[in-house]
Design a protein around this motif. Structure first.
Motif, short mmCIF file in Angstrom:
data_model
loop_
_atom_site.label_atom_id
_atom_site.label_comp_id
_atom_site.label_asym_id
_atom_site.label_seq_id
_atom_site.Cartn_x
_atom_site.Cartn_y
_atom_site.Cartn_z
N UNK A 85 35.13 -44.24 3.84
CA UNK A 85 34.76 -44.47 2.52
C UNK A 85 34.92 -46.02 2.23
N UNK A 86 34.21 -46.77 1.69
CA UNK A 86 34.35 -48.31 0.88
C UNK A 86 35.79 -48.84 1.08
N UNK A 87 36.40 -47.78 -0.17
CA UNK A 87 37.98 -48.18 -0.53
C UNK A 87 38.41 -47.82 1.34
N UNK A 88 38.52 -47.30 1.54
CA UNK A 88 39.08 -47.38 2.97
C UNK A 88 38.66 -48.74 4.05
N UNK A 217 34.68 -54.49 11.24
CA UNK A 217 34.74 -53.99 9.43
C UNK A 217 33.88 -54.55 8.61
N UNK A 218 34.00 -56.25 8.29
CA UNK A 218 33.68 -57.18 7.32
C UNK A 218 31.67 -56.94 7.61
N UNK A 219 31.46 -56.70 9.04
CA UNK A 219 29.75 -56.23 10.10
C UNK A 219 28.91 -55.22 9.64
N UNK A 225 25.65 -52.91 2.37
CA UNK A 225 24.63 -54.05 1.28
C UNK A 225 23.27 -53.98 1.98
N UNK A 226 22.90 -54.42 3.22
CA UNK A 226 21.80 -54.49 3.04
C UNK A 226 21.26 -52.89 3.59
N UNK A 227 21.61 -52.20 4.17
CA UNK A 227 20.92 -50.50 3.47
C UNK A 227 21.28 -50.51 2.30
N UNK A 228 21.59 -50.97 1.03
CA UNK A 228 21.99 -50.36 -0.10
C UNK A 228 22.42 -49.38 -0.01
N UNK A 229 23.95 -48.73 0.25
CA UNK A 229 24.14 -47.62 -0.38
C UNK A 229 25.14 -48.96 -0.38
N UNK A 230 25.47 -49.60 -0.55
CA UNK A 230 26.44 -50.81 -2.20
C UNK A 230 25.93 -51.45 -2.83
N UNK A 236 32.21 -57.61 -3.58
CA UNK A 236 33.07 -58.85 -3.70
C UNK A 236 34.42 -58.62 -4.22
N UNK A 237 34.71 -56.93 -4.94
CA UNK A 237 35.66 -56.30 -5.81
C UNK A 237 36.44 -56.26 -4.91
N UNK A 238 37.31 -56.60 -4.55
CA UNK A 238 38.73 -55.75 -3.46
C UNK A 238 39.61 -56.00 -4.44
N UNK A 239 39.60 -55.54 -5.62
CA UNK A 239 40.53 -54.90 -6.75
C UNK A 239 41.12 -53.12 -6.69
N UNK A 240 39.55 -53.18 -6.15
CA UNK A 240 38.95 -51.85 -6.79
C UNK A 240 40.02 -50.50 -5.79
#
Length: 240
Positions: A85-88, A217-219, A225-230, A236-240
């Motif tokens: 997941x994005x959070x993971x 992980x950054x890639x 982002x490029x695929x539109x899934x987020x 950029x929100x590191x606190x969520x």
């Protein structure tokens, strides 16, 4: 024969972080390591990347006593980062960045102490009397600019004093006599320099491994982002 450096789950499976293992090629060294460390290590090794002297290599690459073979497990012990997941994903990247901060800090400590020890060698070879103030050498060493070895922006670093690498470096300095350089004979001073140099090289390799994992992980974040899934705000929100 070569020096084998083990990281993360490979280190845990083997029970050691480094060892000298017999073999004329990378494959022979790894084969001997599998016999020495057992099936748990062999299972981990199957998913690892192997580097020879800091670069990826082929199994038939020749090795000698001065060579280092690093066994680098994949991110999160082999998990498929595309399934996270994005959070993971962010949590793992942040954890690796924190560890890289610590490793880079210890690397700088080791480099500074190695420079001080080598400065003492230069003092002796140039005939400067031992009565000279040792702080002169320390000031000169730390006045020199050192490249970071990375084009990454600096990050605030708060390394705990009981970090394993900090403790290992402190133990090495005590055992090698770093605290009393002027009292060491030439052979002892050379041994101190050699131990610090080997430690710094091993930590540098560990740092490089962390960069590879952080980049993966950054890639994946960029791919989503490029695929539109987020969206970029979520990335950029590191606190969520």
């Amino acid at each position: 024969m070569a020096r084998l450096l083990l990281f993360a789950s490979a280190r845990e499976a083997a029970g050691v972080s480094r060892d000298t293992v017999a073999g004329a090629t990378v494959a022979e060294v790894l084969g001997a390591a599998k016999q020495q460390f057992g099936p748990s290590f062999e299972a981990v090794l199957a998913s690892c990347t192997v580097w020879l002297n800091g670069e990826e290599c082929s199994p038939d690459a020749l090795v000698g006593e001065a060579d280092e073979i690093a066994v680098l497990p994949p991110v999160s012990g082999g998990s498929d980062i595309s399934a996270l997941s994005l959070d993971q994903l962010r949590a793992q990247r942040n954890a690796l960045q924190d560890e890289e901060d610590a490793v880079s800090f210890v690397r700088r400590l080791a480099q500074g102490r190695l420079d001080i020890a080598r400065d003492e060698q230069r003092r002796r070879s140039s005939g400067v009397p031992s009565s000279a103030d040792i702080t002169d050498g320390i000031t000169r060493v730390f006045a020199e600019e050192r490249g970071s070895g990375s084009n990454r922006p600096p990050r605030d670093t708060a390394v705990v004093v009981d970090h394993p690498l900090v403790l290992e470096l402190e133990t090495l300095c005590v055992e090698s006599g770093f605290g009393g350089l002027r009292q060491l004979d030439d052979a002892e001073l050379e041994s101190c320099c050699q131990q610090l140099s080997e430690f710094e090289a091993r930590v540098s390799l560990q740092r490089k491994s962390l960069f590879v994992q952080i980049d993966a992980l950054s890639s994946e974040l960029v791919r989503r982002y490029r695929a539109g899934s987020t969206n970029v705000d979520a990335l950029l929100d590191e606190n969520n």
